[in-house]
Design an enzyme around this catalytic site. Sequence first.
Site, PDB file in Angstrom:
ATOM      1  CD  GLU A   1      -2.562   2.365  -3.215  1.00  0.00           C
ATOM      2  OE1 GLU A   1      -3.701   2.862  -3.340  1.00  0.00           O
ATOM      3  OE2 GLU A   1      -1.881   2.489  -2.191  1.00  0.00           O
TER       4      GLU A   1
ATOM      5  CG  ASP B   1      -1.830   1.141   1.326  1.00  0.00           C
ATOM      6  OD1 ASP B   1      -2.673   1.289   0.421  1.00  0.00           O
ATOM      7  OD2 ASP B   1      -1.732   1.918   2.306  1.00  0.00           O
TER       8      ASP B   1
END
Length: 620
Positions: A386, A349
């Site tokens: 990401e 993330d």
Amino acid sequence: MISTTALRTGDRRLSLFLLHPPIAPWAVADTEGLELSLLTDADLDAGRVFVRTLPDNEELLTPMVAAGRSGELRRWTARVAWDRGNEVTLYAFVAVDAYGAHWLAADGRHAHVPPESVQFRAHPTQRPPDWVRSQVFYQVFPDRFARGAAAVDRSGEWLHGPRRLPVVQPPWGAPVDPRHAANAFYGGDLPGLTQRLPYLADELGVSAIYLNPVFAAASNHRYDTSDYGAVDPHLGGDAALAALRAATRERGMRLLLDAVVNHTGIDHPWYDRWGRHAEPGAAQSTQSRWRGHYAWDEAGRVQGWKGHEGLPVLDYASPALQQDVYGAPDAILRRWLRPPYAIDGWRLDVVHMLGEGAGARNNAHHVRAIRRALREENADAYVLGEHFAEATRWLQGDQEDGAMNYYGHAGPVRAWLAGIELAGRRVPIATAAFESWMTRAQAAIPYANQLAQLNLLDSHDTPRLLTELGGDVAAMQIAVTLLCTRPGVPCIYYGDEIGLEGGADPDCRRCFDWDRAHWNTALWAHYRTLVRLRRERAEWADGATLTLARGPDWLVYARYTEHAATLVAVNRGAGAEIELPLTRLPLTVARWRRVGGGDVAGAGLLRLTLPARAGAIWLG
């Protein structure tokens, strides 16, 4: 990559076609270097065709020799050594004739030496795992996909985030209330996902699952981790993840988890904003052994991710934090790669924001270190980043295998079909700009990494594309055709295949509707067909890409290997009659079978009818 140049001298015109498929057998790597092929549609004099490399950062032109044909195209080959002075080996081609020099780079033809940013590139040692490119992923937001048992009554329970919030429990399928974006729990869990594997694997045909965070956290999205060492008990706990892993392994399915290691939640023991843990955390005492785990400003205030006080940012200048996250034998990112969970990799993330201090200082160093740690545990672990913006820096082979491809896929597809950016701004673009956008993004990274990019149409962070399209199923089917046939790994956001809609976060996180009477059957059938073909056709997973023709509202491209080819047409406008120059393909196909019916002979120029506002596929 296709390129055609036309040069005029008086009334004379010369068109020279150059092609370099960056896959075997036209690009073959070994420990010493690369065996490269350039394909042309015309005979050229010996000693006039070269591959350009940059050993010692100095130009070297290596002559190429004639080596027969690939299909109707002349083939020229040369061997080049790896560039030992740089991480990535760059190369380009030049052919010289009476009309001048014709350069070819990964983004197409150039009239002069192409800039390094678009030259072909390959990494001598680091490549994505082979298994990745053959998958079809399915993204699951755990709280909203399926229940495995009756929902546990959580009335009276409070969440310990920036504010104490009561748990809200709407009935399954109730509208998402933005007032309860983080504290509404619908009761989806991992046993529910396990029970629905027959639907995913046998009916839809997907082969890999990407799960949004599953570790203990205050919110329903779980990006505010409170315990990296435990699966949230409301999802079924560690045992439920082990059972899911066993069930996916029985079906030959892959499993990817979400690693949120740029920041924690404020209830994590390292931080302990509310003083709920036995040992004081960084928020409770400047003497806490975890104080250095976090980034603080000069006034002693913790840095929050994008200013969010509930997401304190981790400081990778701390050797202790490095050990906790990736360095130590029992580090967070190592543990879950081991049995009984043995996940196949991590989605990292906001990985571009991870770093030392309050910013992303030394980011590349730590991403490389994370990659090394994951590969030590599992040589085939998938390292996925990401990035909402361009991820080129992270995709040169030594950091990430692939990225969530917002920049090179979701962004251009939305702009072309919906006339809107991911951020919601209106940006209608021409077909030429659409094709150029995807080509540039693809050219900037090694093709092996492009094949491992996670292509997507939408996600838990964006409005659903079908909603952005105003419910236009025909346009959505065109998007699905692009998703499954462009280079990269397709990822389906849960519910897209049945026509689930949703606006901006949190509305894009609606519950999956298991009442089949509510499904969009045309869209569901289209997904099933394309997923099956994506699993069957090797050229869709491993093949090179060649743009064959383009009009104001349509694009036709080929995916091909030396053994097979597919023609793909996507058309957002009126129907069209077109001709395709099949001699530009480096293999011969005698006949093409259209998906849905209607074979057509394939020799020289292929004449096709493109349906209005649709996609069409021909298999060779």
